[in-house]
Scaffold this motif. Structure first.
Motif, short mmCIF file in Angstrom:
data_model
loop_
_atom_site.label_atom_id
_atom_site.label_comp_id
_atom_site.label_asym_id
_atom_site.label_seq_id
_atom_site.Cartn_x
_atom_site.Cartn_y
_atom_site.Cartn_z
N ARG A 1 0.84 -1.20 0.00
CA ARG A 1 0.00 0.00 0.00
C ARG A 1 0.87 1.25 0.00
NH1 ARG A 1 -3.88 -1.77 5.02
NH2 ARG A 1 -5.07 -3.33 3.87
N LEU A 2 0.36 2.26 -0.67
CA LEU A 2 0.95 3.59 -0.61
C LEU A 2 -0.13 4.50 -0.06
CD1 LEU A 2 3.32 5.49 -1.27
CD2 LEU A 2 2.23 5.88 -3.49
N GLY A 3 0.10 5.04 1.13
CA GLY A 3 -0.91 5.85 1.78
C GLY A 3 -0.32 7.06 2.46
N PRO A 4 -1.13 7.70 3.30
CA PRO A 4 -0.70 8.97 3.91
C PRO A 4 0.55 8.86 4.77
CG PRO A 4 -2.91 8.34 4.65
CD PRO A 4 -2.47 7.32 3.65
N GLY A 5 0.77 7.74 5.44
CA GLY A 5 1.95 7.60 6.29
C GLY A 5 3.24 7.58 5.48
N LYS A 6 3.27 6.79 4.42
CA LYS A 6 4.47 6.71 3.58
C LYS A 6 4.71 8.02 2.84
CE LYS A 6 4.38 1.72 3.09
NZ LYS A 6 3.82 0.62 2.31
N ILE A 7 3.63 8.64 2.38
CA ILE A 7 3.76 9.92 1.67
C ILE A 7 4.29 10.99 2.63
CG2 ILE A 7 2.50 11.74 0.45
CD1 ILE A 7 2.96 9.06 -1.11
N ALA A 8 3.74 11.04 3.84
CA ALA A 8 4.22 12.03 4.82
C ALA A 8 5.67 11.76 5.18
CB ALA A 8 3.34 11.99 6.07
N LEU A 9 6.06 10.50 5.26
CA LEU A 9 7.45 10.17 5.57
C LEU A 9 8.37 10.61 4.44
CD1 LEU A 9 9.36 8.86 7.63
CD2 LEU A 9 9.08 6.72 6.37
N LEU A 10 7.98 10.36 3.18
CA LEU A 10 8.79 10.83 2.05
C LEU A 10 8.95 12.35 2.11
CD1 LEU A 10 7.37 8.72 -0.93
CD2 LEU A 10 9.66 8.54 0.07
N SER A 11 7.87 13.04 2.38
CA SER A 11 7.91 14.50 2.48
C SER A 11 8.84 14.94 3.61
CB SER A 11 6.49 15.03 2.71
OG SER A 11 6.50 16.42 2.78
N GLY A 12 8.75 14.25 4.75
CA GLY A 12 9.60 14.57 5.89
C GLY A 12 11.07 14.32 5.62
N ILE A 13 11.36 13.25 4.90
CA ILE A 13 12.75 12.95 4.56
C ILE A 13 13.29 14.04 3.62
CG2 ILE A 13 14.26 11.36 3.29
CD1 ILE A 13 12.43 9.07 4.44
N ALA A 14 12.47 14.45 2.66
CA ALA A 14 12.88 15.53 1.76
C ALA A 14 13.13 16.82 2.54
CB ALA A 14 11.82 15.76 0.68
N GLU A 15 12.30 17.09 3.53
CA GLU A 15 12.42 18.32 4.32
C GLU A 15 13.58 18.28 5.31
OE1 GLU A 15 9.86 20.93 7.58
OE2 GLU A 15 8.83 19.41 6.37
N HIS A 16 13.71 17.16 6.04
CA HIS A 16 14.66 17.08 7.15
C HIS A 16 15.99 16.42 6.81
CE1 HIS A 16 11.66 18.53 9.98
NE2 HIS A 16 10.80 17.66 9.46
N GLY A 17 16.04 15.67 5.70
CA GLY A 17 17.28 15.01 5.32
C GLY A 17 17.65 13.84 6.21
N SER A 18 16.64 13.26 6.86
CA SER A 18 16.91 12.18 7.80
C SER A 18 15.65 11.37 8.03
CB SER A 18 17.38 12.79 9.13
OG SER A 18 17.21 11.92 10.21
N ILE A 19 15.78 10.05 8.07
CA ILE A 19 14.63 9.19 8.40
C ILE A 19 14.24 9.40 9.84
CG2 ILE A 19 13.86 6.79 8.66
CD1 ILE A 19 15.72 6.11 6.27
N ARG A 20 15.23 9.49 10.72
CA ARG A 20 14.96 9.69 12.15
C ARG A 20 14.20 11.01 12.39
NH1 ARG A 20 17.06 7.39 16.53
NH2 ARG A 20 18.80 6.53 15.40
N ALA A 21 14.68 12.10 11.80
CA ALA A 21 14.05 13.41 12.00
C ALA A 21 12.66 13.45 11.37
CB ALA A 21 14.92 14.51 11.42
N ALA A 22 12.51 12.82 10.21
CA ALA A 22 11.20 12.79 9.56
C ALA A 22 10.21 12.02 10.43
CB ALA A 22 11.30 12.14 8.18
N GLY A 23 10.62 10.88 10.95
CA GLY A 23 9.75 10.10 11.83
C GLY A 23 9.39 10.86 13.09
N ALA A 24 10.37 11.51 13.69
CA ALA A 24 10.12 12.29 14.92
C ALA A 24 9.12 13.41 14.65
CB ALA A 24 11.43 12.85 15.46
N ALA A 25 9.26 14.08 13.50
CA ALA A 25 8.34 15.17 13.16
C ALA A 25 6.91 14.66 12.98
CB ALA A 25 8.80 15.87 11.88
N LEU A 26 6.78 13.38 12.62
CA LEU A 26 5.46 12.77 12.44
C LEU A 26 4.97 12.06 13.71
CD1 LEU A 26 6.09 11.28 8.91
CD2 LEU A 26 4.56 13.18 9.47
N GLY A 27 5.79 12.07 14.75
CA GLY A 27 5.40 11.42 15.99
C GLY A 27 5.52 9.91 15.95
N MET A 28 6.37 9.39 15.08
CA MET A 28 6.54 7.93 15.01
C MET A 28 7.95 7.56 15.47
SD MET A 28 6.81 6.97 10.91
CE MET A 28 5.28 7.68 10.41
N SER A 29 8.06 6.35 15.95
CA SER A 29 9.36 5.88 16.41
C SER A 29 10.32 5.75 15.23
CB SER A 29 9.21 4.52 17.09
OG SER A 29 8.90 3.51 16.13
#
Length: 128
Positions: free
Chosen positions: A19-47
């Motif tokens: 599935r491709l849904g809002p979580g994966k899309i938001a994570l891609l956006s966060g990675i583009a913005e923050h340059g980090s999987i960890r920072a993108a996840g933290a910005a989304l409130g996920m571990s």
């Protein structure tokens, strides 16, 4: 009562079960913005683990990877979107916008009919 506007979310269920849904899309956006999987996840409130698992699945579900990673060191490591990942994010955002545009009148009708005093029984239960 919530002041949040009604929203349409997009989820694509592929024939192979992924599935491709809002979580994966938001994570891609966060990675583009923050340059980090960890920072993108933290910005989304996920571990970090959840973010990493979603990133890994997103990378493997298409013929081309969506995310690249850089190992630590002097540059500090990080992550970003591949050309395919950038195109995937742009197309997903386009599909979301088109969905909202096409459904605008129907959503307005539903908004007018919804009982704003009703509270959902449990988070995550959508009653389908």
């Amino acid at each position: 009562m919530s002041n949040k506007p009604t929203r349409v979310t997009l989820r694509i269920d592929f024939a192979n079960g992924v599935r491709l849904g809002p979580g994966k899309i938001a994570l891609l956006s966060g990675i583009a913005e923050h340059g980090s999987i960890r920072a993108a996840g933290a910005a989304l409130g996920m571990s970090y683990r959840r973010a990493w698992l979603l990133a890994d699945e997103t990378n493997r579900m298409f013929l081309e990877p969506s995310i690249f990673t850089r190992h630590g060191g002097k540059s500090g490591g990080g992550a970003g979107l591949t050309d395919f990942g950038t195109a995937l994010l742009a197309r997903a955002r386009h599909m979301e916008a088109e969905s909202r545009r096409v459904l605008e009148a129907d959503i307005a009708w539903l908004d007018a009919a919804v009982d704003m005093g009703f509270q959902a029984a449990a988070k995550g239960v959508d009653g389908e």
